[in-house]
Design a protein around this motif. Structure first.
Motif, PDB file in Angstrom:
ATOM      1  N   VAL A  48       0.842  -1.192   0.000  1.00 58.12           N
ATOM      2  CA  VAL A  48       0.000   0.000   0.000  1.00 58.12           C
ATOM      3  C   VAL A  48       0.878   1.242   0.000  1.00 58.12           C
ATOM      4  O   VAL A  48       2.043   1.212   0.397  1.00 58.12           O
ATOM      5  N   ARG A  56     -10.730   3.941   2.318  1.00 59.53           N
ATOM      6  CA  ARG A  56     -10.037   2.835   2.993  1.00 59.53           C
ATOM      7  C   ARG A  56      -9.555   3.213   4.389  1.00 59.53           C
ATOM      8  O   ARG A  56      -9.203   2.355   5.190  1.00 59.53           O
ATOM      9  N   TYR A  57      -9.532   4.503   4.684  1.00 60.01           N
ATOM     10  CA  TYR A  57      -9.057   4.969   5.987  1.00 60.01           C
ATOM     11  C   TYR A  57     -10.201   5.402   6.908  1.00 60.01           C
ATOM     12  O   TYR A  57      -9.952   5.752   8.058  1.00 60.01           O
ATOM     13  N   HIS A 100       4.006  -1.155   5.956  1.00 60.76           N
ATOM     14  CA  HIS A 100       2.778  -1.517   6.656  1.00 60.76           C
ATOM     15  C   HIS A 100       2.749  -3.017   6.876  1.00 60.76           C
ATOM     16  O   HIS A 100       3.228  -3.790   6.054  1.00 60.76           O
ATOM     17  N   VAL A 146      -1.461  -6.275   5.654  1.00 55.07           N
ATOM     18  CA  VAL A 146      -2.507  -5.867   4.724  1.00 55.07           C
ATOM     19  C   VAL A 146      -2.705  -7.024   3.746  1.00 55.07           C
ATOM     20  O   VAL A 146      -1.814  -7.351   2.964  1.00 55.07           O
ATOM     21  N   ASN A 190      -7.252  -5.634  -0.911  1.00 50.50           N
ATOM     22  CA  ASN A 190      -7.418  -4.254  -1.344  1.00 50.50           C
ATOM     23  C   ASN A 190      -8.660  -3.603  -0.743  1.00 50.50           C
ATOM     24  O   ASN A 190      -8.901  -2.419  -0.938  1.00 50.50           O
ATOM     25  N   GLN A 197      -9.315  -4.049   2.646  1.00 54.96           N
ATOM     26  CA  GLN A 197      -9.046  -3.943   4.083  1.00 54.96           C
ATOM     27  C   GLN A 197      -8.925  -2.485   4.511  1.00 54.96           C
ATOM     28  O   GLN A 197      -8.319  -1.654   3.836  1.00 54.96           O
ATOM     29  N   LYS A 198      -9.525  -2.155   5.666  1.00 53.25           N
ATOM     30  CA  LYS A 198      -9.387  -0.816   6.225  1.00 53.25           C
ATOM     31  C   LYS A 198      -7.944  -0.604   6.691  1.00 53.25           C
ATOM     32  O   LYS A 198      -7.307  -1.516   7.226  1.00 53.25           O
ATOM     33  N   LEU A 199      -7.446   0.608   6.497  1.00 56.37           N
ATOM     34  CA  LEU A 199      -6.040   0.893   6.778  1.00 56.37           C
ATOM     35  C   LEU A 199      -5.888   1.930   7.888  1.00 56.37           C
ATOM     36  O   LEU A 199      -6.761   2.762   8.110  1.00 56.37           O
ATOM     37  N   ASP A 200      -4.735   1.847   8.559  1.00 62.19           N
ATOM     38  CA  ASP A 200      -4.378   2.835   9.577  1.00 62.19           C
ATOM     39  C   ASP A 200      -3.707   4.037   8.936  1.00 62.19           C
ATOM     40  O   ASP A 200      -2.962   3.897   7.950  1.00 62.19           O
ATOM     41  N   TRP A 201      -3.927   5.206   9.534  1.00 63.17           N
ATOM     42  CA  TRP A 201      -3.342   6.454   9.038  1.00 63.17           C
ATOM     43  C   TRP A 201      -1.927   6.585   9.616  1.00 63.17           C
ATOM     44  O   TRP A 201      -1.647   7.407  10.475  1.00 63.17           O
ATOM     45  N   ASP A 226       2.551   5.364   8.827  1.00 59.22           N
ATOM     46  CA  ASP A 226       3.663   4.574   8.307  1.00 59.22           C
ATOM     47  C   ASP A 226       4.477   4.108   9.503  1.00 59.22           C
ATOM     48  O   ASP A 226       4.391   4.688  10.589  1.00 59.22           O
TER      49      ASP A 226
END
Length: 360
Positions: free
Chosen positions: A18, A38-39, A133, A136, A139, A141-145, A147
């Motif tokens: 990602v 996604r976020y 990351h 993951v 495509n 999947q919810k992502l964290d804000w 790095d």
């Protein structure tokens, strides 16, 4: 936790690459924009959050734990903190202020590098050490804000220097020294916890033999819609003990207690310490591994370093017989490998996995 051991316990899937969140945020410039789908995390707006100043985490003084005149009272205070909150702030820990400033300067310099230079130490596919990351798998999947840079730091023989930055040039020496100092602090805390649990100090030392250690360095870029995003998903730590250093004095850690979220105001120069799953299980539930998460800021970046202390990989994850003393075991016992396969399969979210290990 050593990366070579951990790689064997990761889910047998191919992880999805990602985009860097720092790069994503910078591409939008200063103008207002909406967080990509996604976020977006609906639970952030729905959760009850207690305002800062309405509570204070227990503060443990390591100098008092070392001093026979004060140690008994401070050990009792430590035990209450581990059992009630599962979190405490550690002051007078003995890690030199100059070293802490070098640690902060080096990790800040690393995250300020151009993306291509950071990607020189990018996480390998299905690996864990490096920049990028973790975990993951799709495509959707919810992502964290955020790095992050993740490194196996102890034992030295388990380090993979391919993922240790050479820019800034002082990085490796600084973090080598820092990791050794934190192992010393952890050792002292384990002695004090052993006394509180009423067991011999070598029992916890055997569980944590060699003090396996890793670090996750987190970069949370500014987010124009912080009420919709999370820097780090709510979770419990799968290790034994975590020591968190706030790098740039921007707050963002929240812990969950009594179904509410509490924002933590880290004291300058202190470590925020929390109990991980392994210590909750080993203490047969006397200590608590508490759900926590990271929230993000509208205008300011936040940088933190989480130091994870793991148990010896040869030891069983389960209640210590010396703690149970012939009573009822409240948690299942399982091999180290089986425990972590279950932990990662549960997607590292919330306390669901810990609850599944309880014996009703």
């Amino acid at each position: 936790m050593a990366s070579s051991d951990l790689d064997e316990k990761l889910p047998s899937v191919e992880f999805v690459q990602v985009e860097s969140v720092q790069a994503l945020a910078s591409n939008f410039g200063a103008s207002y924009y909406e967080v990509p789908d996604r976020y977006i995390r609906p639970e952030v707006e729905a959760d009850t959050v207690i305002e800062k100043g309405s509570f204070e985490l227990p503060v443990i003084d390591l100098a008092k734990l070392r001093d026979s005149q004060f140690s008994q009272a401070e050990i009792a205070k430590l035990g209450c903190a581990c059992g009630d909150w599962g979190f405490f702030q550690l002051i007078n820990h003995g890690v030199d202020k100059d070293l802490l400033e070098r640690v902060k300067a080096d990790i800040t310099a690393f995250f300020n590098l151009p993306l291509k230079q950071k990607e020189a130490v990018a996480i390998a596919n299905n690996g864990i050490d490096g920049f990028g990351h973790h975990f993951v798998v799709s495509n959707e999947q919810k992502l964290d804000w955020a790095d992050m840079l993740y490194l196996t730091t102890q034992p030295v023989s388990e380090r993979n220097l391919l993922f240790w930055p050479t820019n800034p040039p002082t990085f490796r020496d600084t973090f080598d020294e820092y990791s050794l100092k934190l192992n010393k602090v952890t050792g002292e805390l384990l002695v004090a916890m052993s006394k509180d649990l009423g067991i011999q100090s070598d029992v916890l030392f055997n569980l944590f033999k060699g003090l396996p250690q890793s670090m996750r360095m987190n970069y949370y870029p500014p987010c124009p819609q912080p009420e919709k995003a999370l820097g780090l998903t709510a979770h419990t730590d799968g290790v034994g003990l975590t020591l968190l250093l706030n790098v740039n004095d921007v707050q963002g850690l929240q812990i969950r207690k009594d179904k509410m979220w509490f924002g933590v105001e880290a004291l300058p120069g202190a470590f925020v310490v929390n109990i991980g799953n392994v210590l909750e299980i080993a203490s047969n539930g006397k200590y608590r591994s508490i759900e926590h998460r990271a929230v993000v800021n509208t205008t300011k970046e936040r940088i933190s370093i989480a130091n994870f202390q793991s148990q010896c990989h040869l030891e069983t994850v389960g209640p210590l017989p010396e703690v149970v003393r012939g009573g009822k075991e409240n948690y299942k016992s399982l091999s180290y490998g089986e425990y972590f396969k279950g932990y990662f399969s549960a997607k590292l979210e919330g306390r669901n996995y810990m609850e599944s290990l309880k014996i009703n």
